[in-house]
Write an enzyme that holds these catalytic residues in place. Structure first.
Site, PDB file in Angstrom:
ATOM      1  N   ASP A 264       1.132  -1.510   0.058  1.00  0.00           N
ATOM      2  CA  ASP A 264      -0.112   0.005   0.164  1.00  0.00           C
ATOM      3  C   ASP A 264       0.663   1.062   0.086  1.00  0.00           C
ATOM      4  O   ASP A 264       2.030   1.603   1.029  1.00  0.00           O
ATOM      5  CB  ASP A 264      -0.728  -0.112   1.580  1.00  0.00           C
ATOM      6  CG  ASP A 264      -1.631   1.114   1.573  1.00  0.00           C
ATOM      7  OD1 ASP A 264      -1.772   2.112   0.976  1.00  0.00           O
ATOM      8  OD2 ASP A 264      -3.293   0.791   1.944  1.00  0.00           O
TER       9      ASP A 264
ATOM     10  N   CYS B  70     -10.560   8.097 -13.746  1.00  0.00           N
ATOM     11  CA  CYS B  70     -11.492   7.479 -14.932  1.00  0.00           C
ATOM     12  C   CYS B  70     -12.885   8.342 -14.157  1.00  0.00           C
ATOM     13  O   CYS B  70     -14.127   7.407 -14.571  1.00  0.00           O
ATOM     14  CB  CYS B  70     -11.463   6.066 -15.468  1.00  0.00           C
ATOM     15  SG  CYS B  70     -11.424   5.087 -13.751  1.00  0.00           S
TER      16      CYS B  70
HETATM   17  C1  LIG Z   1      -7.522   2.428 -11.735  1.00  0.00           C
HETATM   18  S1  LIG Z   1      -6.108   1.392 -10.953  1.00  0.00           S
HETATM   19  C2  LIG Z   1      -4.972   2.346 -11.989  1.00  0.00           C
HETATM   20  C3  LIG Z   1      -5.118   1.876 -13.037  1.00  0.00           C
HETATM   21  C4  LIG Z   1      -3.995   1.692 -13.606  1.00  0.00           C
HETATM   22  N1  LIG Z   1      -2.830   3.227 -13.798  1.00  0.00           N
HETATM   23  C5  LIG Z   1      -3.733   1.485 -15.504  1.00  0.00           C
HETATM   24  O1  LIG Z   1      -3.771   2.693 -15.796  1.00  0.00           O
HETATM   25  O2  LIG Z   1      -3.600   0.415 -15.194  1.00  0.00           O
HETATM   26  C6  LIG Z   1      -5.763   1.734 -10.129  1.00  0.00           C
HETATM   27  C7  LIG Z   1      -5.219   0.935  -8.394  1.00  0.00           C
HETATM   28  O3  LIG Z   1      -4.735   0.970  -7.586  1.00  0.00           O
HETATM   29  C8  LIG Z   1      -4.461   0.203  -7.167  1.00  0.00           C
HETATM   30  N2  LIG Z   1      -4.682   1.547  -5.466  1.00  0.00           N
HETATM   31  C9  LIG Z   1      -5.693   1.970  -4.740  1.00  0.00           C
HETATM   32  N3  LIG Z   1      -4.696   2.443  -3.543  1.00  0.00           N
HETATM   33  C10 LIG Z   1      -4.217   1.861  -3.558  1.00  0.00           C
HETATM   34  C11 LIG Z   1      -2.761   2.112  -2.640  1.00  0.00           C
HETATM   35  N4  LIG Z   1      -3.193   2.811  -1.727  1.00  0.00           N
HETATM   36  N5  LIG Z   1      -1.156   1.644  -2.821  1.00  0.00           N
HETATM   37  C12 LIG Z   1      -0.902   0.927  -3.540  1.00  0.00           C
HETATM   38  N6  LIG Z   1      -2.706   0.614  -4.764  1.00  0.00           N
HETATM   39  C13 LIG Z   1      -3.517   0.570  -4.373  1.00  0.00           C
HETATM   40  C14 LIG Z   1      -5.787  -0.596  -6.849  1.00  0.00           C
HETATM   41  O4  LIG Z   1      -5.999  -2.081  -6.368  1.00  0.00           O
HETATM   42  C15 LIG Z   1      -6.102  -0.985  -8.732  1.00  0.00           C
HETATM   43  O5  LIG Z   1      -5.578  -1.905  -8.839  1.00  0.00           O
END
Ligand SMILES: C[S@@+](CC[C@H](N)C(=O)[O-])C[C@H]1O[C@@H](n2cnc3c(N)ncnc32)[C@H](O)[C@@H]1O
Length: 489
Positions: free
Chosen positions: A282, A354
């Protein structure tokens, strides 16, 4: 109202390209499926018209409860083109009904403007609909160059044209994108599933809007570069960042979800992102002063589609629960930006969603600008020319402007905060589904002004016994106008 929530969820999933109309409708509970299918298909037929009517009525600007465009679409569809909104009374229905006369008026005006004798003449055909969003393909420049890709694609029977026109959906024409380097546009139905260049990671299918964050972050291509993608899976943005860095330096890709982390690793391997270091963690738990990450200069944070959360609430007490979830999600997003601002060397942070909802976009940016972290570390919004200035759709002015008066900075008593205002909307990017040939998207870019006259962190100010930072560095440089801090006269 649940029936409308279900239909709006499918519309959002279609926008996000999460499946076909038929496939997504099949996921609805059988009880209402037929009725929902009719509503979804009819709304899609009239979507451009409904969007225009909704925009010119000012409905969504005036009614704060209406945060979901898709929900408004299906409700306005039933109000204008069916037998009225078929749900019990509630705040959302009331909000729409308050604008009933205006909506009808705008709809009639539009009919006249288009010279339509009947409503059905305003409907788009299936071909027109599918012609709307091209198939976007990003050349993975970690593996080859765009000229090489074009030569290859030509040898596979495609023809490069000067500009994309939404012609026949089976056309073999393709074009270069006007805003994003190395992005190509093909006819919407073009399939790459059997294409070896796609299977081997040399071509990446990626919506145009989701290429914006990496392009705006514009990470350095140097052996010393240290960059973080805070929310990396499935990895399209990460692989784009890696390609822009020419696979140099270090790109830490954080992903907290175990299953999505696996996908991320597979994707990064396939795309040969040799400078990417996937980290199953995280991002919020990372100490900004940890030696491994403290030299990071560029951070990207993009969040998951709001709708997954929104729809969970669609079971009961819809509106208030929805608003509540939205605010919780926005608060989480703000936390991510504020955390990114604490890294001692970071000079650029790109926050993207998004989502098309101001709660997660302009409002989060506004709050981030007024946060302790932004004040203490001197973050402001990058000017338009540093955030894809050639893209014409910018933020919503009314949503960016802060209410209230400027107030004194808790860190620098000689400074007063300039509140984010309507002009700041120019700095951020919006993409409107159905209008921009992309999915709905939002991108903002925070930059740290270097040597702007105050110390760069609260800690430093405290270490120095809270000395007046302006006096201390007055000789260095003037406080820049773009900052959210202004010297009290
Ligand atoms: C919208 S997706 C990102 C899309 C990506 N940037 C792409 O364009 O391929 C968000 C991702 O961030 C992860 N995520 C959300 N909060 C997070 C955090 N605090 N630390 C790490 N990962 C996190 C979620 O599990 C998810 O897989």
């Amino acid at each position: 109202m649940n029936f409308y929530f279900d239909a709006s969820k499918i519309l959002d999933r279609l926008d996000a390209k999460q499946g076909s109309i038929k496939g997504l409708i099949a996921t609805l509970p059988e009880k209402n499926r037929k009725r929902s299918a009719a509503l979804i298909i009819e709304t899609l037929k009239y979507k451009p018209v409904l969007l225009e009517v909704i925009a010119s009525s000012g409905l969504m600007k005036q009614e704060r409860k209406l945060t979901s465009q898709s929900l408004v679409l299906v409700l306005v569809h039933d109000l204008l083109l069916a037998r009225g909104i078929q749900s019990g009374d509630g705040p959302i229905k009331q909000a729409i009904l308050r604008h009933k006369t205006r909506l009808h008026g705008e709809f009639q005006k539009l009919k006249i403007k288009r010279g339509a004798a009947s409503t059905s003449e305003l409907a788009q055909t299936a071909d027109e609909r599918s012609a709307a969003i091209p198939r976007y393909v990003r050349v993975n420049t970690a593996m080859w160059t765009t000229p090489q890709a074009i030569e290859y694609l030509t040898s596979r029977g495609f023809t490069l044209t000067d500009s994309y026109t939404s012609g026949a959906s089976d056309s073999k024409d393709f074009a270069k994108d006007a805003h994003i380097q190395d992005l190509l546009l093909f006819a919407p139905q073009t399939s790459f599933a059997d294409e070896p260049a796609y299977q081997t990671g040399k071509l990446i299918l990626q919506d145009k809007a989701s290429c914006f964050p990496a392009a705006v972050l514009a990470p350095p291509a140097s052996d010393y570069a240290v960059v973080i993608d805070a929310t990396a899976a499935p990895g399209n943005k990460t692989s784009h960042l890696s390609a822009l860095m020419k696979n140099k330096g270090k790109l830490y890709a954080f992903e907290r979800d175990a299953r999505r982390f696996k996908t991320l690793k597979t994707m990064l391997d396939k795309a040969q992102c040799t400078n990417a270091v996937p980290v199953h963690r995280d991002f919020l738990t990372v100490d900004p002063n940890d030696g491994q990450y403290s030299s990071v200069t560029h951070i990207g944070s993009g969040i998951v589609n709001r709708l997954d959360y929104l729809v969970e609430s669609g079971t009961k007490e819809d509106e208030d629960v929805t608003a509540d979830r939205l605010s919780k999600l926005a608060a989480f997003q703000l936390k991510m930006i504020k955390h990114a601002m604490k890294f001692p060397q970071v000079k650029k942070i790109v926050y993207s969603t998004c989502s098309i909802h101001a709660t997660e976009n302009e409002h989060v940016v506004r709050d981030a600008l007024l946060s302790e972290e932004a004040q203490a570390n001197q973050f402001s919004l990058a000017p338009r020319n540093e955030a894809l200035g050639s893209w014409s759709r910018r933020g919503l002015e009314s949503e960016m402007a802060s209410k209230g008066k400027a107030f004194s900075s808790p860190y620098y008593h000689c400074l007063q905060l300039r509140l984010p205002n309507a002009e700041d909307a120019e700095s951020v990017i919006r993409c409107s589904p159905g209008e921009d040939f992309t999915n709905g998207f939002f991108v903002s870019c925070f930059i740290r002004e270097e040597g702007c006259g105050v110390e760069t962190s609260k800690r430093k100010a405290e270490d120095d016994g809270n000395a007046n930072p302006l006096k201390k560095k007055a000789k260095k440089k003037k406080v820049k106008k773009s900052l959210y801090l202004a010297k009290v006269a």
